[in-house]
Design a protein around this motif. Structure first.
Motif, mmCIF file in Angstrom:
data_model
loop_
_atom_site.group_PDB
_atom_site.id
_atom_site.type_symbol
_atom_site.label_atom_id
_atom_site.label_comp_id
_atom_site.label_asym_id
_atom_site.label_seq_id
_atom_site.Cartn_x
_atom_site.Cartn_y
_atom_site.Cartn_z
ATOM 1 N N PRO A 100 0.843 -1.201 0.000
ATOM 2 C CA PRO A 100 0.000 0.000 0.000
ATOM 3 C C PRO A 100 0.877 1.249 0.000
ATOM 4 O O PRO A 100 1.782 1.359 0.812
ATOM 5 N N ARG A 101 0.630 2.118 -0.936
ATOM 6 C CA ARG A 101 1.430 3.342 -1.049
ATOM 7 C C ARG A 101 0.506 4.563 -1.044
ATOM 8 O O ARG A 101 0.294 5.164 -2.093
ATOM 9 N N PRO A 102 -0.039 4.945 0.090
ATOM 10 C CA PRO A 102 -0.871 6.151 0.082
ATOM 11 C C PRO A 102 -0.035 7.379 -0.310
ATOM 12 O O PRO A 102 1.079 7.549 0.187
ATOM 13 N N VAL A 103 -0.581 8.183 -1.224
ATOM 14 C CA VAL A 103 0.102 9.412 -1.646
ATOM 15 C C VAL A 103 -0.885 10.561 -1.548
ATOM 16 O O VAL A 103 -1.915 10.570 -2.230
ATOM 17 N N LEU A 104 -0.561 11.515 -0.684
ATOM 18 C CA LEU A 104 -1.411 12.690 -0.478
ATOM 19 C C LEU A 104 -0.770 13.854 -1.215
ATOM 20 O O LEU A 104 0.449 14.025 -1.145
ATOM 21 N N ILE A 105 -1.588 14.644 -1.882
ATOM 22 C CA ILE A 105 -0.995 15.742 -2.652
ATOM 23 C C ILE A 105 -1.753 17.049 -2.408
ATOM 24 O O ILE A 105 -2.743 17.354 -3.072
ATOM 25 N N PRO A 106 -1.275 17.807 -1.416
ATOM 26 C CA PRO A 106 -1.936 19.075 -1.076
ATOM 27 C C PRO A 106 -1.701 20.132 -2.151
ATOM 28 O O PRO A 106 -0.728 20.055 -2.897
ATOM 29 N N GLY A 107 -2.606 21.110 -2.199
ATOM 30 C CA GLY A 107 -2.509 22.145 -3.217
ATOM 31 C C GLY A 107 -2.284 23.542 -2.684
ATOM 32 O O GLY A 107 -2.021 24.470 -3.448
ATOM 33 N N ASP A 108 -2.413 23.713 -1.366
ATOM 34 C CA ASP A 108 -2.168 25.040 -0.792
ATOM 35 C C ASP A 108 -1.721 24.871 0.665
ATOM 36 O O ASP A 108 -1.599 23.745 1.156
ATOM 37 N N ASN A 109 -1.490 25.999 1.338
ATOM 38 C CA ASN A 109 -0.948 25.931 2.697
ATOM 39 C C ASN A 109 -1.870 25.198 3.670
ATOM 40 O O ASN A 109 -1.414 24.422 4.499
ATOM 41 N N GLU A 110 -3.173 25.473 3.579
ATOM 42 C CA GLU A 110 -4.109 24.802 4.488
ATOM 43 C C GLU A 110 -4.020 23.296 4.300
ATOM 44 O O GLU A 110 -3.973 22.533 5.258
ATOM 45 N N GLU A 111 -4.006 22.877 3.043
ATOM 46 C CA GLU A 111 -3.938 21.436 2.778
ATOM 47 C C GLU A 111 -2.597 20.863 3.235
ATOM 48 O O GLU A 111 -2.536 19.734 3.720
ATOM 49 N N CYS A 112 -1.528 21.642 3.081
ATOM 50 C CA CYS A 112 -0.221 21.174 3.571
ATOM 51 C C CYS A 112 -0.300 20.902 5.073
ATOM 52 O O CYS A 112 0.197 19.894 5.564
ATOM 53 N N PHE A 113 -0.926 21.794 5.792
ATOM 54 C CA PHE A 113 -1.024 21.648 7.253
ATOM 55 C C PHE A 113 -1.913 20.464 7.644
ATOM 56 O O PHE A 113 -1.480 19.540 8.332
ATOM 57 N N TYR A 114 -3.151 20.498 7.161
ATOM 58 C CA TYR A 114 -4.100 19.469 7.613
ATOM 59 C C TYR A 114 -3.770 18.089 7.035
ATOM 60 O O TYR A 114 -3.981 17.066 7.689
ATOM 61 N N MET A 115 -3.245 18.058 5.830
ATOM 62 C CA MET A 115 -2.961 16.750 5.228
ATOM 63 C C MET A 115 -1.679 16.125 5.789
ATOM 64 O O MET A 115 -1.528 14.910 5.777
#
Lengths: 582, 285
Positions: free
Chosen positions: A331-346
């Motif tokens: 399993p290789r979960p890959v999260l890809i945030p798009g802005d600062n909020e997503e960087c923080f919460y993700m």
């Protein structure tokens, strides 16, 4: 006249303090209650070479850079020659009057503001390096902004260096301010005006990731310096004693990921960070974490490849790489945030996924997101939940046979086996990179192999059910549907505003998880969309390929950019207009 | 009291009969019993090769990772929970070949752990290729005309890299090896034990007899373990007489000593459910 709608740019040689001065300007905008977005451009060297920082300031939330510079501070002539065409009509250049400049070299609609940087520095007895502040002060006068705010930012920026440095820098800025006010009293087209007291943070994506990691209880960070991930190492190291985190600059990326694995195995929340080249070195360790089911968070900040590529520029060329790197299936979960909020919460979500599903989790960003500052509302700490996953209970441990190993890899319905960590009595097991049975003993038995493979891969299915599906932004029945991922979010949002003004309806689906991929949602969006496009910072259209692989459906048009620079909203706007009217 | 039966695994080692690894395993278990360390408070981290299987053959926590990388894993395990007794285990190929970079840096760091290297001067599990410690001229599957390079000298390397306990022992002398492991664990700081480990299947030069004819005990010979230069001189001895025992030992602050973050309690015991970043966010306004 344009008020509070400004793009300001500073350029000069690396090592001249271009970035520091630009950040002071950006921070000054933010403290006046304005919204700021900046983008830096610099080559991979320390002294000399050409550096710029472009700061956009407006009175509404802004999401990316835009074309058109209104104020250009040129610390050398090269800056003028390289960027003169970016200036808007009525824009101005502040430069050193010692430079010999032929008026014919510059468009007539651009105003020139020669300022004797060195003479001013000499008059006030400051150091030559502070001439940037003379230029900064002059630009503040030109746009008629509140000098006291700037002085406050200078004070905070240099507070560790003592009063003399603060005073000299402030004096230099004030002298530049006064010079421009006195010698160029004409009315400039672009003004900036304080609209509040700020209160927002000015953050890069990397800053937001670090805050997310610290809030998530990250206790161990290991990395080898590599642009654009290095500032994570710097941030974490600067905070290690404040938040009791062990931060290790390792001998290489192989060590970095293996250390993070050692820390995860021992039971602490661990993270490592790198860019593509470093992640190549981490690939074997990544598979180890997958095999022994140790939680680790890996921050992968992309830059243009192949190989060393363009170290200080931006690209999204590693989407397929991170999805496929390291041998075998796991399993290789890959999260890809798009802005600062997503960087923080993700980032904090990545820690929860890593521990809940006992597997390495990648947070994928790029230089554009990692290093650009954006004014950001303070994060809501109450939204953070810490999920440490399933540990063996006291009764499970008590029931464990003292002669055998603990069933650390017990076959379970969702694939997750209760965990133990060193120090837990009767939880003893050996984690092994070889295929193993429920107790961790090495075995090459066919039945076990099949069951163990299925157990590990079931975790991805369980995770897929839990993740929220991507949400469509914009009108349901739009003329054009954009599908994109990561840092293109900012310019896409800006482009959508422009398109709306032009009467073109557009909606946008942002992919937040490359794996497990939201196949059903994307397929249904593809089915109902009139025209589909992807917007990607890479050569082949990797996201479009992934969509094709996962849904069997082809995206109509691939809007691609692979020159190392992020998209400007104007570029997306132009391409979508073509698609809409094509 | 920890007994041998408490740390025995059910499965028996699958090494070749007569392998030097049996002596090392026996000495390691003997040392754990002698030191009386609860097995749940021990983590043994290994790499790949015949030596990599050590954690499977005794009941302590273990991590059998990837080739050449046990040291970074072990280092972070120890930094995350310094109440554990941490061993790293690997072979000469694992530690002095593919993992050489980590070997040197681990010694510089002086993290309190014990590194046992099963040094058989050959690649065993891959069926007999040259290793970094194979002697010059040795004919192997990958060097049919003889090894051209000179071998790595792990003892000399350790002296110059800042290891604070440096010893050599012999798998054929379990008593000596057990005592060396006990001393290494008691030492505060990074301990290296390079163990001569005969490979009965692939190394027909450096056999039990070959070692027995050559080795002598440094401690019986009155070697001063506090003298770094004398240790270096001893590290150069090779041929008719080869020293085993402690070459060098010095007390200096460990990596853990320098971390106020773990002074009060190990990282793993620190609560993480209520970290407050309000002030950190204020710093960015």
């Amino acid at each position: 006249m344009e008020k509070n709608k400004l793009t300001w740019k500073i350029g000069g040689k690396a090592g001249e303090g271009v970035m520091a001065t630009g950040i002071i300007f950006a921070q000054s905008g933010s403290r006046g209650g304005l919204h700021v977005y900046d983008i830096n451009e610099y080559p991979s060297l320390i002294k000399g070479g050409h550096n710029t920082l472009q700061v956009r300031v407006e009175d509404r939330e802004i999401f990316s850079q835009v074309k058109g510079v209104n104020v250009l501070i040129a610390l050398n002539k090269e800056t003028i020659l390289m960027h003169r065409d970016e200036l808007t009509s009525g824009g101005g250049i502040i430069y050193d009057s010692a430079e010999v400049l032929d008026r014919k070299e510059i468009r007539e609609d651009i105003r020139l503001y020669p300022v004797p940087f060195n003479n001013i520095i000499k008059e006030i007895g400051a150091e030559t390096i502070m001439k940037n502040n003379v230029a900064l002060g002059a630009s503040i006068a030109l746009i008629d902004y509140d000098f006291d705010i700037v002085a406050g930012v200078i004070r905070d920026t240099f507070k560790r260096k003592g009063d003399r440095i603060i005073n000299d820098n402030t004096m230099a800025a004030k002298a530049g301010y006064d010079y421009l006010k006195k010698n160029f009293p004409d009315d400039f087209n672009y003004k900036l005006e304080k609209i509040g007291t700020g209160g927002r943070m000015m953050l890069t994506g990397n800053d937001a990731i670090c805050m997310g990691a610290i809030k998530a209880g990250c206790k161990f960070y290991s990395a080898y310096p590599m642009t654009p991930a290095s500032s994570i190492l710097h941030f974490m190291a600067a905070q290690e004693r404040r938040f009791n985190i062990v931060v290790k600059h390792t001998e290489d990326e192989i060590s970095a990921i293996n250390m993070a694995i050692g820390a995860g195995f021992a039971g602490v929340r661990a993270m490592c960070g790198t860019s593509g080249g470093g992640f190549c070195l981490m690939s074997e360790g990544y598979g180890l974490a997958g095999m022994i089911e140790v939680p680790v968070v890996i921050i992968m900040a992309m830059r243009p490849g192949p190989s060393t590529g363009m170290p200080t520029w931006s690209e999204q060329g590693d989407l397929k790489f991170v999805l496929n790197v390291s041998q075998g299936d796991f399993p290789r979960p890959v999260l890809i945030p798009g802005d600062n909020e997503e960087c923080f919460y993700m980032t904090q979500e990545a820690f929860n996924i890593a521990e809940k599903y006992q597997t390495p989790v990648i947070v994928l960003t790029d230089k554009n997101l990692a290093e650009s500052h954006k004014t950001t509302e303070k994060f809501d700490q109450r939204r953070i939940t810490i999920d440490r996953g399933v540990y063996a209970t006291a009764s499970e441990l008590a029931a464990s046979d003292e002669k055998t190993f603990f069933k650390r890899y017990k076959y379970t319905e969702n694939g997750v086996s209760p965990r133990t960590i060193p120090g837990m009595k009767k939880g003893i097991y050996t984690a092994t990179s070889d295929e193993h049975d429920e107790e961790g003993n090495i075995t090459e038995d066919t039945g076990n192999r099949t069951k163990m493979m299925e157990k590990r891969m079931r975790k991805l299915d369980s995770l897929a059910k839990e993740l929220k599906q991507p949400e469509m932004v914009g009108p349901r029945d739009a003329a054009v549907t954009i599908i994109a991922t990561g840092s293109t979010k900012g310019p896409i949002k800006e482009a959508m505003m422009m398109l709306e003004k032009d009467g073109v309806t557009v909606n946008y689906l942002q992919i937040l998880y490359l794996s497990p991929f939201p196949s059903e949602k994307v397929a249904s969006v593809m089915d109902s969309a009139r025209k589909t496009v992807v917007v990607e910072n890479n050569f082949t259209g990797q996201l479009a390929d992934i969509i094709r692989e996962k849904t069997g459906k082809s995206v109509g048009r691939r809007i691609l950019k692979y020159d190392g620079r992020p998209f400007y909203p104007e570029e997306i706007h132009r391409e979508i207009m073509e698609v809409a009217h094509g | 009291m920890v007994r041998m039966i408490d740390i025995n695994a059910i499965d028996k080692p699958n090494w070749c009969p007569g392998c030097g690894d049996f002596g090392i395993l026996l000495a390691l278990k003997g040392a754990i019993v002698e030191l009386n360390i609860e097995p749940e408070n021990i983590a043994i981290i290994s790499g790949i090769g015949c030596s990599g299987k050590v954690p499977h053959w005794l009941r302590t926590y273990g991590l059998h990772g990837i080739h050449g990388r046990p040291l970074p894993v072990a280092a972070a395990t120890r930094l995350s929970n310094h109440e554990l007794t941490v061993f790293a285990v690997g072979g000469d190929g694992d530690g002095y070949g593919i993992g050489m970079c980590h070997f040197i840096h681990a010694m510089r760091r002086n993290i309190d752990m014990t590194y046992i290297v099963h040094n058989n001067m050959i690649y065993g599990l891959t069926t007999g290729q040259t290793s970094p410690t194979s002697e010059k001229g040795m004919r192997t599957k990958s060097t049919p005309s003889g090894v051209i390079e000179v071998p790595v000298n792990p003892i000399a390397l350790a002296i110059s890299s800042g290891a604070t306990f440096i010893a050599r022992s012999f798998a054929g002398d379990v008593k000596h090896l057990q005592k060396t492991i006990v001393d290494a664990v008691k030492h505060r700081g990074f301990s290296l034990i390079d163990v001569f480990q005969p490979c009965v299947s692939f190394n027909h030069v450096n056999t039990y007899d070959w070692y027995k004819q050559r080795i002598y005990d440094l401690q019986a010979a009155g070697h001063n373990t506090g003298d770094k230069m004398a240790a270096f001189v001893k590290s150069q001895e090779w041929g008719e007489k080869i020293p085993i025992g402690v070459f060098y030992e010095v007390l200096s602050p460990t990596y853990e000593d320098e971390l106020p973050q773990i002074k009060e309690m190990p990282l793993v015991k620190q609560a993480i459910d209520n970290v407050d970043i309000s002030k950190l966010m204020d710093d960015f306004v």
